[in-house]
Write a protein that holds these residues in place. Structure first.
Motif: not given
Ligand code: ATP
Length: 314
Positions: A264-273, A276-280
């Motif tokens: 799995x890819x794991x992100x902990x940055x504020x923006x990603x959290x 999450x729709x931006x990441x998708x």
């Protein structure tokens, strides 16, 4: 019912300073401070062997500290008048009861030892602790959970100003844990102060107002239960068909993905959290749509293990 001692509401009910107990080379408790205000439910949380029972035994004057100062209800230990204990109820480790006597007989005896004059005290505590179906059963024939209820009933019977309970949830089934929680919360709302110990964070998170985490005899942190959510780690966890290519896409967009052992890819940055729709959207546009995308939170036990340095390495 005994007279409540005149403890002013601003005066701490429990004050412990630099408390220590050493058994030869074993530092069971190593210089802890605790202050508990009236009406608080304070939980000492720690793994087995952390020093909870030793601390509680010292608070109750059952063992002599190697160092430190304890004061309960404004009165210093030792040397306080015996009437201090009329205002304190306690349960430490396996609750003792006369095995041949019934639950009701045990409680009548406890009422007499406490010099209670109210005829209702036993009936009330039997009802409060859900012991009515077992009132005529011999203590030796009780289940572990009901022995614990009997121990709690003896601790509550005189409606003390301060309750000190070592692992009150021991042996109780989930329904019993909820009952005891509601009872303690009702007593605290009426001004009773509670100090208890537990090794289960999820349990104390629902019950206590403040948590002191002890580990290897030391207080490693104290926190208000309402601050717990902010302490719990969050991460955005993403699965895709091609994790390596998706990681490159995220990296080139300025993120810092970590690949977990199960790809799995794991992100902990504020923006990603927060978005999450931006990441998708980013991954979809790059031709690597997520097959799974979710914000995972540490469960409370993981948080606790992290605090005590026992986090699983996976
Ligand atoms: P548990 O949940 O397992 O009861 P605890 O947090 O209550 O744990 P304590 O019973 O206070 O922990 O024990 C703290 C440490 O002190 C442990 O290492 C224990 O082995 C040690 N200890 C406790 N009592 C004694 C004793 N009488 N003699 C020697 N060591 C002791």
């Amino acid at each position: 019912m005994p007279e409540r001692s005149p403890v002013s509401s601003s005066q701490p009910v429990i004050q412990v300073h630099n408390l220590a107990k050493h058994y030869g080379p074993v530092q069971a408790v190593d210089g802890i401070d605790i202050t508990v205000a009236r009406g608080e439910i304070y939980a000492l949380l720690g793994l087995n062997g952390a020093g909870k029972t030793t601390t509680i035994r010292m608070l109750l004057g059952m063992i002599k500290p190697t160092a430190g100062v304890v004061s309960l209800l404004g009165r210093p230990l030792p040397g306080s008048r015996a009437d201090l204990w009329a205002d304190v109820g306690y349960l430490v480790e396996t609750p003792a009861a006369y095995p041949e006597l019934t639950v009701a007989q045990n409680l009548h005896l406890a009422a007499r030892l406490r010099k209670l004059t109210s005829r209702d005290a036993v009936d009330t505590v039997i009802a409060d602790l859900g012991l009515a179906p077992y009132a005529r059963r011999r203590a030796s024939d009780l289940s572990l959970g009901n022995q614990q209820r009997l121990g709690l009933a003896k601790a509550f019977i005189h409606r003390p100003a301060l309750l000190i309970l070592d692992e009150p949830g021991n042996g109780l089934d989930p329904a019993g844990v909820v009952e005891i929680r509601l009872l303690l919360q009702t007593l605290a709302a009426q001004g009773t102060t509670v100090l208890l110990s537990s090794h289960i964070l999820a349990e104390v998170a629902r019950l206590a107002t403040r948590i002191g985490v002890i580990h290897d005899g030391r207080m490693i942190t104290e926190l208000a239960t309402e601050d717990l959510p902010a302490q719990v780690h969050r991460q955005l966890s993403i699965s895709t068909r091609d994790p390596r290519a998706a990681a490159a896409v995220l990296q080139s967009a300025g993120h810092h993905p970590i690949t977990s052992a199960d790809h799995r890819l794991v992100l902990t940055g504020h923006h990603a959290l927060e978005h999450p729709e931006d990441i998708a959207t980013l991954l979809v546009h790059a031709g690597h749509p997520p097959t799974h995308l979710a914000i995972d939170e540490d469960d409370l036990e993981t948080f606790f293990l992290r605090l005590t340095g026992r986090e699983a390495s996976s």
